[in-house]
Design a protein around this motif. Sequence first.
Motif, PDB file in Angstrom:
ATOM      1  N   SER A   1       0.857  -1.196   0.000  1.00 45.80           N
ATOM      2  CA  SER A   1       0.000   0.000   0.000  1.00 45.80           C
ATOM      3  C   SER A   1       0.894   1.247   0.000  1.00 45.80           C
ATOM      4  CB  SER A   1      -0.935   0.002   1.216  1.00 45.80           C
ATOM      5  OG  SER A   1      -0.198   0.016   2.423  1.00 45.80           O
ATOM      6  N   PHE A   2       0.438   2.271  -0.729  1.00 41.63           N
ATOM      7  CA  PHE A   2       1.325   3.404  -1.000  1.00 41.63           C
ATOM      8  C   PHE A   2       0.607   4.745  -0.868  1.00 41.63           C
ATOM      9  CE2 PHE A   2       3.250  -0.184  -3.054  1.00 41.63           C
ATOM     10  CZ  PHE A   2       4.619   0.042  -2.965  1.00 41.63           C
ATOM     11  N   GLY A   3       1.377   5.752  -0.447  1.00 45.88           N
ATOM     12  CA  GLY A   3       0.993   7.149  -0.556  1.00 45.88           C
ATOM     13  C   GLY A   3       1.987   7.833  -1.478  1.00 45.88           C
TER      14      GLY A   3
ATOM     15  N   TYR B   1       6.790  17.583   4.988  1.00 46.27           N
ATOM     16  CA  TYR B   1       6.490  17.543   6.428  1.00 46.27           C
ATOM     17  C   TYR B   1       4.982  17.659   6.652  1.00 46.27           C
ATOM     18  CZ  TYR B   1       6.704  18.963  11.370  1.00 46.27           C
ATOM     19  OH  TYR B   1       6.536  19.038  12.735  1.00 46.27           O
ATOM     20  N   ASN B   2       4.356  18.612   5.974  1.00 48.86           N
ATOM     21  CA  ASN B   2       2.910  18.810   6.134  1.00 48.86           C
ATOM     22  C   ASN B   2       2.105  17.628   5.605  1.00 48.86           C
ATOM     23  OD1 ASN B   2       3.291  21.316   7.309  1.00 48.86           O
ATOM     24  ND2 ASN B   2       3.084  22.432   5.380  1.00 48.86           N
ATOM     25  N   ALA B   3       2.550  17.055   4.489  1.00 49.98           N
ATOM     26  CA  ALA B   3       1.856  15.888   3.934  1.00 49.98           C
ATOM     27  C   ALA B   3       1.880  14.725   4.922  1.00 49.98           C
ATOM     28  CB  ALA B   3       2.490  15.480   2.607  1.00 49.98           C
ATOM     29  N   ALA B   4       3.032  14.511   5.554  1.00 48.12           N
ATOM     30  CA  ALA B   4       3.148  13.430   6.534  1.00 48.12           C
ATOM     31  C   ALA B   4       2.255  13.696   7.746  1.00 48.12           C
ATOM     32  CB  ALA B   4       4.602  13.274   6.967  1.00 48.12           C
ATOM     33  N   LYS B   5       2.163  14.953   8.172  1.00 48.21           N
ATOM     34  CA  LYS B   5       1.306  15.288   9.317  1.00 48.21           C
ATOM     35  C   LYS B   5      -0.159  14.978   8.988  1.00 48.21           C
ATOM     36  CE  LYS B   5       2.430  17.781  12.503  1.00 48.21           C
ATOM     37  NZ  LYS B   5       2.794  17.509  13.926  1.00 48.21           N
TER      38      LYS B   5
ATOM     39  N   MET C   1      -0.741  11.196   8.937  1.00 46.57           N
ATOM     40  CA  MET C   1      -0.810  10.592  10.272  1.00 46.57           C
ATOM     41  C   MET C   1      -2.169  10.764  10.938  1.00 46.57           C
ATOM     42  SD  MET C   1       2.982  11.209  11.934  1.00 46.57           S
ATOM     43  CE  MET C   1       3.190  12.913  11.410  1.00 46.57           C
ATOM     44  N   LEU C   2      -3.012  11.609  10.373  1.00 43.75           N
ATOM     45  CA  LEU C   2      -4.358  11.772  10.923  1.00 43.75           C
ATOM     46  C   LEU C   2      -5.275  10.623  10.537  1.00 43.75           C
ATOM     47  CD1 LEU C   2      -4.924  15.589  10.235  1.00 43.75           C
ATOM     48  CD2 LEU C   2      -4.316  14.514  12.413  1.00 43.75           C
ATOM     49  N   SER C   3      -4.889   9.881   9.499  1.00 45.88           N
ATOM     50  CA  SER C   3      -5.717   8.751   9.060  1.00 45.88           C
ATOM     51  C   SER C   3      -5.558   7.584  10.027  1.00 45.88           C
ATOM     52  CB  SER C   3      -5.322   8.320   7.647  1.00 45.88           C
ATOM     53  OG  SER C   3      -4.004   7.835   7.632  1.00 45.88           O
ATOM     54  N   ARG C   4      -6.496   6.663   9.945  1.00 47.62           N
ATOM     55  CA  ARG C   4      -6.480   5.530  10.872  1.00 47.62           C
ATOM     56  C   ARG C   4      -5.349   4.561  10.586  1.00 47.62           C
ATOM     57  NH1 ARG C   4     -12.895   3.795  11.301  1.00 47.62           N
ATOM     58  NH2 ARG C   4     -13.645   5.767  12.223  1.00 47.62           N
ATOM     59  N   GLU C   5      -4.962   4.495   9.320  1.00 51.49           N
ATOM     60  CA  GLU C   5      -3.976   3.478   8.940  1.00 51.49           C
ATOM     61  C   GLU C   5      -2.973   4.064   7.962  1.00 51.49           C
ATOM     62  OE1 GLU C   5      -3.960  -0.974   6.923  1.00 51.49           O
ATOM     63  OE2 GLU C   5      -5.763  -0.211   7.917  1.00 51.49           O
ATOM     64  N   LEU C   6      -1.685   3.931   8.283  1.00 48.82           N
ATOM     65  CA  LEU C   6      -0.638   4.418   7.394  1.00 48.82           C
ATOM     66  C   LEU C   6      -0.423   3.448   6.236  1.00 48.82           C
ATOM     67  CD1 LEU C   6       2.115   5.518   9.960  1.00 48.82           C
ATOM     68  CD2 LEU C   6       0.599   7.011   8.652  1.00 48.82           C
TER      69      LEU C   6
ATOM     70  N   ILE D   1      12.546  13.984   3.059  1.00 46.02           N
ATOM     71  CA  ILE D   1      13.230  14.303   4.315  1.00 46.02           C
ATOM     72  C   ILE D   1      12.278  15.015   5.270  1.00 46.02           C
ATOM     73  CG2 ILE D   1      15.030  15.786   5.303  1.00 46.02           C
ATOM     74  CD1 ILE D   1      16.716  15.015   2.777  1.00 46.02           C
ATOM     75  N   GLY D   2      11.455  15.911   4.734  1.00 42.14           N
ATOM     76  CA  GLY D   2      10.448  16.572   5.570  1.00 42.14           C
ATOM     77  C   GLY D   2       9.479  15.573   6.176  1.00 42.14           C
ATOM     78  N   ALA D   3       9.051  14.606   5.369  1.00 43.54           N
ATOM     79  CA  ALA D   3       8.132  13.573   5.854  1.00 43.54           C
ATOM     80  C   ALA D   3       8.791  12.722   6.937  1.00 43.54           C
ATOM     81  CB  ALA D   3       7.664  12.698   4.698  1.00 43.54           C
ATOM     82  N   MET D   4      10.044  12.344   6.730  1.00 43.80           N
ATOM     83  CA  MET D   4      10.757  11.522   7.707  1.00 43.80           C
ATOM     84  C   MET D   4      10.904  12.256   9.035  1.00 43.80           C
ATOM     85  SD  MET D   4      13.644   9.800   5.202  1.00 43.80           S
ATOM     86  CE  MET D   4      14.419   8.750   6.448  1.00 43.80           C
TER      87      MET D   4
END
Length: 323
Positions: A171-173, A218-222, A225-230, A243-246
Amino acid sequence: MVGIKDVAKLAGVSVSTVSNVLNNKKNVSDETREKIIKICKELSYQPNAAGKSLKSGKNDTILFNFSDFDRSFYLKIINGISDYVNNNDFDLIICTDKSCEKYMNNSLTGGSIILDKKMQDDTLIRIASENYPIVVLDRIMNNPYIKSVVVNNYDPMFEMIQGVIDRGYRSFGFVGGPEETADNKERYRAFRDALEVNHIQFLQKSYFAGNYREKSGYNAAKILMLSRELPDCLVCANDNMAIGAMKAFQENGIRVPEDIAVTGFDNCDLAEAMGLTTVSIPNYERGYIAARYLIENIRGQRNVETFKISAKIIFRSSVGIKK
């Protein structure tokens, strides 16, 4: 600093007469011509770039245009351009955004290398000519006076995603760059094609629009993380966003790659330190090749066929083996 007015005053002639001599025009007597040339040598006077271009019929200065100081790969491209330019006795002007258009004429520069998405195609088509060739690094253009030097984004992105799938991820984003850019379109298309070949569904809600800067990742990762499942893996269209996401994941106690894998594209300076799986683009060589083709076109060796640069995949610790 000695100027053309100083030469004219010592020679007892007008500035236009000195200019005529420097431009190799025939409307000056041999005696006056020799006198002016002698004074120029004695004063070590060198005409400016515009004067030299008028004298030779070719301008030995090229322009490099870019738009974003936030991305470190620009420096490598500039180094490549600079090395080739210096080795061939050309000069280099570097400018950004809209300010560059006023320098894009043969009285100031002999040609341009463009890496700025804000510079519209129709502007480049209007400016490019037999006497003013252009090399573009961020798009493919079919024009007799414009050479495209682009990265082969599709093949390495497809192969990297296939490698991630082969390691067990299902599964991918995706965090994309500016949607109008050719790089982003090609990288996203390769990503989707790799999933389709492997019969993996991708939901549009898992696509996040970014701008190639770290904060957008960074904002995309934040948000993610609000979703129930990564998802198993977050694919980013460049390293800065990855790097921002990490960093966002790390701040929130989410482990990479144990909880989510991350990939980038570019192999920027921080990628190795962050253990980021990515695609390495030879940016120094990209600049060097662009300068070579531009100078060859300035010298009349016409070549406007699209040149695609190969890139290689580097797997690092941000992608593991999915159990």
